[in-house]
Design a protein around this motif. Structure first.
Motif, PDB file in Angstrom:
ATOM      1  N   ILE A  89       0.863  -1.188   0.000  1.00  0.00           N
ATOM      2  CA  ILE A  89       0.000   0.000   0.000  1.00  0.00           C
ATOM      3  C   ILE A  89       0.897   1.234   0.000  1.00  0.00           C
ATOM      4  O   ILE A  89       1.860   1.323   0.773  1.00  0.00           O
ATOM      5  N   PHE A  90       0.583   2.173  -0.892  1.00  0.00           N
ATOM      6  CA  PHE A  90       1.306   3.439  -0.969  1.00  0.00           C
ATOM      7  C   PHE A  90       0.390   4.582  -0.539  1.00  0.00           C
ATOM      8  O   PHE A  90      -0.771   4.632  -0.957  1.00  0.00           O
ATOM      9  N   PHE A  91       0.914   5.483   0.287  1.00  0.00           N
ATOM     10  CA  PHE A  91       0.241   6.754   0.544  1.00  0.00           C
ATOM     11  C   PHE A  91       0.742   7.730  -0.514  1.00  0.00           C
ATOM     12  O   PHE A  91       1.908   8.136  -0.492  1.00  0.00           O
ATOM     13  N   ALA A  92      -0.103   8.070  -1.478  1.00  0.00           N
ATOM     14  CA  ALA A  92       0.303   8.889  -2.625  1.00  0.00           C
ATOM     15  C   ALA A  92      -0.122  10.339  -2.410  1.00  0.00           C
ATOM     16  O   ALA A  92      -1.267  10.618  -2.031  1.00  0.00           O
ATOM     17  N   TYR A  93       0.783  11.245  -2.668  1.00  0.00           N
ATOM     18  CA  TYR A  93       0.537  12.676  -2.499  1.00  0.00           C
ATOM     19  C   TYR A  93       1.248  13.423  -3.616  1.00  0.00           C
ATOM     20  O   TYR A  93       2.027  12.840  -4.386  1.00  0.00           O
ATOM     21  N   GLN A  94       0.996  14.724  -3.703  1.00  0.00           N
ATOM     22  CA  GLN A  94       1.603  15.507  -4.784  1.00  0.00           C
ATOM     23  C   GLN A  94       2.389  16.685  -4.220  1.00  0.00           C
ATOM     24  O   GLN A  94       1.816  17.680  -3.778  1.00  0.00           O
ATOM     25  N   ASN A  95       3.706  16.534  -4.204  1.00  0.00           N
ATOM     26  CA  ASN A  95       4.636  17.633  -3.936  1.00  0.00           C
ATOM     27  C   ASN A  95       4.424  18.342  -2.600  1.00  0.00           C
ATOM     28  O   ASN A  95       4.693  19.529  -2.480  1.00  0.00           O
ATOM     29  N   HIS A  96       3.946  17.649  -1.596  1.00  0.00           N
ATOM     30  CA  HIS A  96       3.871  18.249  -0.265  1.00  0.00           C
ATOM     31  C   HIS A  96       5.271  18.335   0.334  1.00  0.00           C
ATOM     32  O   HIS A  96       6.120  17.480   0.088  1.00  0.00           O
ATOM     33  N   ASN A 128       5.379  10.108  -3.893  1.00  0.00           N
ATOM     34  CA  ASN A 128       5.064  11.424  -4.461  1.00  0.00           C
ATOM     35  C   ASN A 128       4.748  11.254  -5.947  1.00  0.00           C
ATOM     36  O   ASN A 128       5.614  10.847  -6.727  1.00  0.00           O
ATOM     37  N   ILE A 129       3.521  11.556  -6.354  1.00  0.00           N
ATOM     38  CA  ILE A 129       3.144  11.393  -7.768  1.00  0.00           C
ATOM     39  C   ILE A 129       3.745  12.491  -8.635  1.00  0.00           C
ATOM     40  O   ILE A 129       3.797  12.353  -9.866  1.00  0.00           O
TER      41      ILE A 129
END
Length: 367
Positions: A89-96, A128-129
């Motif tokens: 499982i990945f916790f995916a976020y964008q550039n935080h 990080n996407i």
């Protein structure tokens, strides 16, 4: 054998996952026999009770079948070409910024995700996407996705759905797309904070919000404001926009609470209590009260939101609302691992109810 496993993973679950891995890798094929529970216990250096539990659960999950007097065999459907079970499982976020994730909203959530993953022997990582919206290459990975309301390209969600990516969103949600989500019930949180102040006899309650205007408040603060208004309406107390201090900014800062408190206390008819919709703003409000010589809670009650660690140690200690994001993370992982069914068009969702944490910064309304 080399027992390369997390210390928190139950041994029976480790055995199950190892057998599943062998099925996926083609090491075990349909109708191949498995070792007896005695031999399995020896192979994994464990007890027969543990190996029996592993085999029993594999039967229940449809990976193996038993024939009395002959043994246990790999189920044909277990080696089908269908979707593989989630192993990561990945916790995916964008550039935080990494520092953003030090907030208890995230640290508690990560602990909840990790606990659910450990129970199932599942790996957990962050991802990080980036600007390219790139998800992990493993198509069978589970994704717990954090988006942003202002800059996230929602069309990417539709692309990922067509690719049959397994996604659960947290914090923000898109029910029109049918993507499962888990959120904190911010309306109830705002209600609990305000109701607490009302129960102490306060009738004139100020609220400090983050936004550019009353019409430009993000989803979470808008819902906390709705909870504030609901609690007032149940006591037949009219909503007074004069008691709403809106502070602009992209991130929560102590200075917002300081400025908002001073604005509210400059009113001719001052509030007797303040609901600061984050602990950082509450800290600023408490600092301003001290600078202005206003005693907390004797002359003004202040309640925050988030239950950051330092709120236990301020003077006076800060009353606040804990968002229970440990449960949020745990539920998001559980939906991915146990509740999502491929080919099933059913929106899965959960709302986590916050908890009021009463400490010393709130007290009876001054007479």
């Amino acid at each position: 054998m080399d027992m390369d496993r997390s210390d928190k993973t139950p041994m029976y679950r480790y055995i199950m996952n190892d057998i599943k891995r062998k099925i996926e890798a083609g090491e075990l094929n349909a109708h191949d026999p498995l070792p007896t529970q005695i031999d399995l216990a020896k192979e994994y250096n464990t007890s027969e009770i543990t190996s029996r539990r592993a085999l029993s659960d594999l039967v229940q999950e449809g990976y193996v079948y038993r024939i009395r007097g002959k043994g246990t065999f790999i189920q044909e459907t277990a080696v089908s070409s269908g979707p593989k079970p989630i192993r990561t499982i990945f916790f995916a976020y964008q550039n935080h910024e990494v520092s953003d994730f030090n907030h208890p909203f995230f640290t508690d959530m990560f602990d909840g995700i990790k606990a659910a993953c450990d129970e199932g022997g599942i790996a957990f990582h962050m991802w990080n996407i980036g600007e390219d919206y790139e998800l992990p290459q493993d198509p069978s990975a589970g994704i717990i996705l954090l988006t942003t309301m202002d800059s996230f390209d929602q069309s990417r969600l539709s692309v990922w759905l067509r690719e049959k990516r397994r996604i659960v969103t947290v914090h923000f949600y898109y029910p029109h797309l049918g993507i499962p989500y888990v959120i904190v019930d911010n309306l109830t949180g705002g209600y609990l904070a305000t109701q607490h102040l009302l129960s102490l006899g306060h009738r004139r309650i100020g609220v400090i919000l983050t936004g550019n205007s009353i019409l430009e408040i993000n989803q979470e603060f808008s819902l906390r404001l709705q909870g504030y208004r609901l609690a007032l309406s149940q006591r037949q107390i009219p909503f007074d926009s004069e008691l709403v201090a809106i502070m602009s900014g992209d991130h929560e800062r102590v200075s917002m609470g300081n400025d908002g408190f001073r604005r509210l206390m400059s009113l001719d008819n001052r509030p007797t209590a303040i609901f600061a919709t984050s602990d950082y703003k509450a800290f600023g409000a408490m600092n301003a009260a001290k600078e202005l010589g206003i005693k907390v809670p004797q002359e003004i009650s202040i309640i925050g939101y988030d239950d950051v660690k330092i709120s236990e140690y301020t003077y006076p200690t800060l009353s606040t609302v804990n968002q229970n994001t440990y449960k949020l993370g745990q539920r998001a992982a559980e939906i991915l691992l146990y509740e999502m069914k491929d080919g099933e068009n059913r929106l899965l969702k959960d709302e986590i109810v916050p908890t009021l944490v009463q400490r010393d910064s709130t007290g009876p309304a001054p007479v």
